[in-house]
Design a protein around this motif. Structure first.
Motif, mmCIF file in Angstrom:
data_model
loop_
_atom_site.group_PDB
_atom_site.id
_atom_site.type_symbol
_atom_site.label_atom_id
_atom_site.label_comp_id
_atom_site.label_asym_id
_atom_site.label_seq_id
_atom_site.Cartn_x
_atom_site.Cartn_y
_atom_site.Cartn_z
ATOM 1 N N TRP A 108 13.002 -12.304 -11.037
ATOM 2 C CA TRP A 108 13.371 -12.060 -9.609
ATOM 3 C C TRP A 108 13.655 -13.579 -9.082
ATOM 4 N N HIS A 109 14.572 -13.648 -8.137
ATOM 5 C CA HIS A 109 15.059 -15.091 -7.731
ATOM 6 C C HIS A 109 14.258 -15.880 -6.896
ATOM 7 N N SER A 110 13.115 -15.467 -6.350
ATOM 8 C CA SER A 110 12.141 -16.184 -5.722
ATOM 9 C C SER A 110 10.819 -15.538 -5.891
ATOM 10 N N PRO A 111 9.873 -16.384 -5.441
ATOM 11 C CA PRO A 111 8.400 -15.726 -5.726
ATOM 12 C C PRO A 111 8.182 -14.776 -4.789
ATOM 13 N N GLU A 112 8.743 -14.975 -3.559
ATOM 14 C CA GLU A 112 8.360 -13.692 -2.409
ATOM 15 C C GLU A 112 8.993 -12.520 -3.041
ATOM 16 N N GLN A 113 9.826 -12.339 -3.781
ATOM 17 C CA GLN A 113 10.494 -11.199 -4.208
ATOM 18 C C GLN A 113 9.568 -10.706 -5.270
ATOM 19 N N ALA A 114 9.028 -11.541 -6.284
ATOM 20 C CA ALA A 114 8.116 -11.311 -7.254
ATOM 21 C C ALA A 114 6.841 -10.753 -6.768
ATOM 22 N N TRP A 115 6.471 -11.228 -5.826
ATOM 23 C CA TRP A 115 5.187 -10.871 -5.151
ATOM 24 C C TRP A 115 5.504 -9.841 -4.678
ATOM 25 N N ALA A 116 6.420 -9.213 -3.893
ATOM 26 C CA ALA A 116 6.681 -7.819 -3.307
ATOM 27 C C ALA A 116 6.803 -6.971 -4.520
ATOM 28 N N GLN A 117 7.479 -7.263 -5.621
ATOM 29 C CA GLN A 117 7.249 -6.564 -6.596
ATOM 30 C C GLN A 117 5.908 -5.747 -7.315
ATOM 31 N N THR A 118 4.939 -6.875 -7.357
ATOM 32 C CA THR A 118 3.623 -6.658 -7.562
ATOM 33 C C THR A 118 2.998 -5.804 -6.478
ATOM 34 N N GLN A 119 3.307 -5.937 -5.478
ATOM 35 C CA GLN A 119 2.690 -5.257 -4.364
ATOM 36 C C GLN A 119 3.245 -3.832 -4.292
ATOM 37 N N GLY A 120 4.299 -3.428 -4.876
ATOM 38 C CA GLY A 120 4.806 -2.078 -5.100
ATOM 39 C C GLY A 120 4.030 -1.503 -6.179
ATOM 40 N N GLN A 121 3.749 -2.352 -7.172
ATOM 41 C CA GLN A 121 2.891 -1.954 -8.371
ATOM 42 C C GLN A 121 1.536 -1.696 -8.047
ATOM 43 N N LEU A 122 1.003 -2.428 -7.151
ATOM 44 C CA LEU A 122 -0.181 -2.288 -6.701
ATOM 45 C C LEU A 122 -0.367 -0.816 -5.790
ATOM 46 N N ALA A 123 0.800 -0.287 -5.204
ATOM 47 C CA ALA A 123 0.758 0.910 -4.209
ATOM 48 C C ALA A 123 0.761 2.059 -5.248
ATOM 49 N N PHE A 124 1.464 1.913 -6.644
ATOM 50 C CA PHE A 124 1.416 2.820 -7.469
ATOM 51 C C PHE A 124 -0.081 3.035 -7.899
ATOM 52 N N TYR A 125 -0.866 2.016 -8.268
ATOM 53 C CA TYR A 125 -2.279 2.389 -8.668
ATOM 54 C C TYR A 125 -3.110 2.958 -7.597
ATOM 55 N N LYS A 126 -3.057 2.503 -6.306
ATOM 56 C CA LYS A 126 -3.491 3.181 -5.000
ATOM 57 C C LYS A 126 -3.218 4.618 -4.950
ATOM 58 N N ALA A 127 -2.156 4.883 -5.204
ATOM 59 C CA ALA A 127 -1.449 6.266 -5.100
ATOM 60 C C ALA A 127 -2.204 7.228 -6.319
ATOM 61 N N MET A 128 -2.285 6.701 -7.586
ATOM 62 C CA MET A 128 -3.139 7.213 -8.498
ATOM 63 C C MET A 128 -4.587 7.513 -8.089
ATOM 64 N N GLU A 129 -5.096 6.364 -7.565
ATOM 65 C CA GLU A 129 -6.465 6.725 -7.219
ATOM 66 C C GLU A 129 -6.653 7.805 -5.914
ATOM 67 N N PHE A 130 -5.834 7.795 -5.141
ATOM 68 C CA PHE A 130 -5.753 8.842 -4.040
ATOM 69 C C PHE A 130 -5.529 10.111 -4.691
ATOM 70 N N ALA A 131 -4.757 10.214 -5.726
ATOM 71 C CA ALA A 131 -4.550 11.428 -6.365
ATOM 72 C C ALA A 131 -5.861 11.802 -7.310
ATOM 73 N N GLY A 132 -6.838 11.004 -7.465
ATOM 74 C CA GLY A 132 -7.833 11.069 -8.354
ATOM 75 C C GLY A 132 -7.463 11.080 -9.926
ATOM 76 N N GLU A 133 -6.406 10.537 -10.227
ATOM 77 C CA GLU A 133 -6.163 10.281 -11.565
ATOM 78 C C GLU A 133 -6.651 8.768 -11.993
ATOM 79 N N MET A 134 -6.823 7.900 -11.293
ATOM 80 C CA MET A 134 -7.286 6.579 -11.710
ATOM 81 C C MET A 134 -8.298 6.039 -10.812
ATOM 82 N N VAL A 135 -9.134 5.328 -11.358
ATOM 83 C CA VAL A 135 -10.162 4.544 -10.227
ATOM 84 C C VAL A 135 -10.286 3.016 -10.678
ATOM 85 N N GLN A 136 -10.336 2.445 -9.736
ATOM 86 C CA GLN A 136 -10.244 0.736 -9.933
ATOM 87 C C GLN A 136 -11.723 0.267 -10.161
ATOM 88 N N ILE A 137 -11.796 -0.377 -11.342
ATOM 89 C CA ILE A 137 -13.012 -0.906 -11.722
ATOM 90 C C ILE A 137 -12.982 -2.479 -11.596
#
Length: 357
Positions: A77-106
């Motif tokens: 990514w061409h800026s740290p802000e874009q990179a941060w936004a990408q990681t937040q999308g990835q975090l949202a994926f994990y949260k979606a998996m938690e909501f679905a009961g597929e994963m749980v954060q330790i």
């Protein structure tokens, strides 16, 4: 045996490779037939059902987004802000998996102990057991400021590798050289304050030694092999391995073929022709055990489907469920049952208990 895998790029596979990890590996690969945008299309080995099938109930799951300055040819990514936004999308994926009961954060001892009890419950079918994940950041470029690191900690981040490939904002990584400098030192101080684990994986030699000198918290290497067996700066020298052992680190053996066997040519070499099988991972793990004088500093950090698939992993592994083969292979190599249990899960769990205690 229960298995811990200390490095899986699950969110990258979901968000950038567009893989529905709730499906079987066979379904994922069938949907990718005919696609050519990635070299590993149709060759995936990882999905949540396959983790359950292999009794891989706890993983270290990454966020990853590189910042690239002008002139840096690496993808990113061409800026740290874009990179941060990408990681937040990835975090949202994990949260979606938690909501679905597929994963749980330790993220602490309480959630760790509760999760291990759940997976030890033989009366509960594997399909009903969520995959536990410890959130890790591979390369710290996306950390815009220390306030962002504090927010990431609140969101569950528990391990950070300051660099990935090439030059980074906080440290220099694989195929780069140079030191961390004051910005990197600031990151290490904040990580130590928050009790975030330092992942030494991918640090170039200069930054590796500097990080160990400036960080007093828990250190591990989630996915790293041995330079004495495959001579490349991505691997650890015996001196580095001994330093990690002295710090109480655990080092996860990686299953990326070019890191396992010497002479691998990406896009050309074939795992079977190069004799790249799961026994080779044991060669790397055993080398570390010999340096340590025990089996307390090694584990699995497979990195499976970390931008490669079956074309570039051991030929005797069809899916990540085949990590279960490691038990018999280790016993045949002379490791005791206690050693095998430690390698497959116990060493990582002991490390976490100490780090979070």
């Amino acid at each position: 045996m229960f298995i811990v895998d200390a490095h899986l790029d699950l969110s990258m596979n979901a968000m950038e490779w567009n893989r529905d990890l709730t499906k079987s590996v066979a379904e994922i690969n069938a949907r990718e037939q005919g696609l050519t945008d990635k070299p590993d299309r149709g060759k995936a080995t990882v999905s949540l059902p396959e983790l359950r099938k292999g009794n891989v109930g706890l993983v270290v799951a990454t966020q990853i987004a590189r910042y690239v300055a002008s002139g840096n040819p690496l993808p990113g990514w061409h800026s740290p802000e874009q990179a941060w936004a990408q990681t937040q999308g990835q975090l949202a994926f994990y949260k979606a998996m938690e909501f679905a009961g597929e994963m749980v954060q330790i993220n602490d001892l309480e959630t760790l102990d509760r999760h291990l009890v759940l997976w030890e419950n033989a009366s509960l079918s594997a399909e009903k057991k969520p995959i536990g994940y410890i959130l890790s950041l591979e390369g710290a470029d996306s950390i815009i400021s220390m306030a962002h690191l504090e927010k990431a900690y609140v969101d569950g981040l528990r391990a950070v590798g300051p660099a990935h490939y090439g030059p980074g904002r906080y440290a220099q990584g694989t195929d780069a050289t140079g030191f961390m400098g004051e910005k990197g030192h600031e990151l290490l101080r904040k990580m130590e304050e928050l009790n975030i684990i330092l992942d030494a994986t991918h640090l170039c030699d200069d930054s590796f030694w500097e990080a160990l000198d400036h960080f007093n918290g828990p250190v591990w290497a989630s996915h790293n092999n041995v330079r004495a067996l495959v001579d490349h700066n991505r691997q650890f020298s015996d001196e580095q391995i001994k330093a990690l052992i002295d710090r109480g680190a655990v080092i996860g053996g990686a299953l990326d073929a070019w890191m396992m066997v010497p002479g691998w040519v990406r896009g050309q070499s074939d795992p079977k022709a190069m004799n790249c099988n799961l026994e080779v991972m044991i060669d790397h793990l055993d080398h570390i055990c010999q340096l340590a004088g025990n089996c307390l500093h090694v584990g699995i950090g497979s990195d499976l489907d970390g931008a490669f698939g079956r074309e570039q992993c051991p030929y005797d592994l069809e899916t990540i469920a085949d990590l279960q083969k490691m038990e018999d292979l280790l016993i045949k190599r002379g490791f005791s049952t206690e050693d095998v249990k430690n390698i497959l899960s116990g060493n990582w769990i002991r490390f976490l208990r100490k780090a979070w205690g």
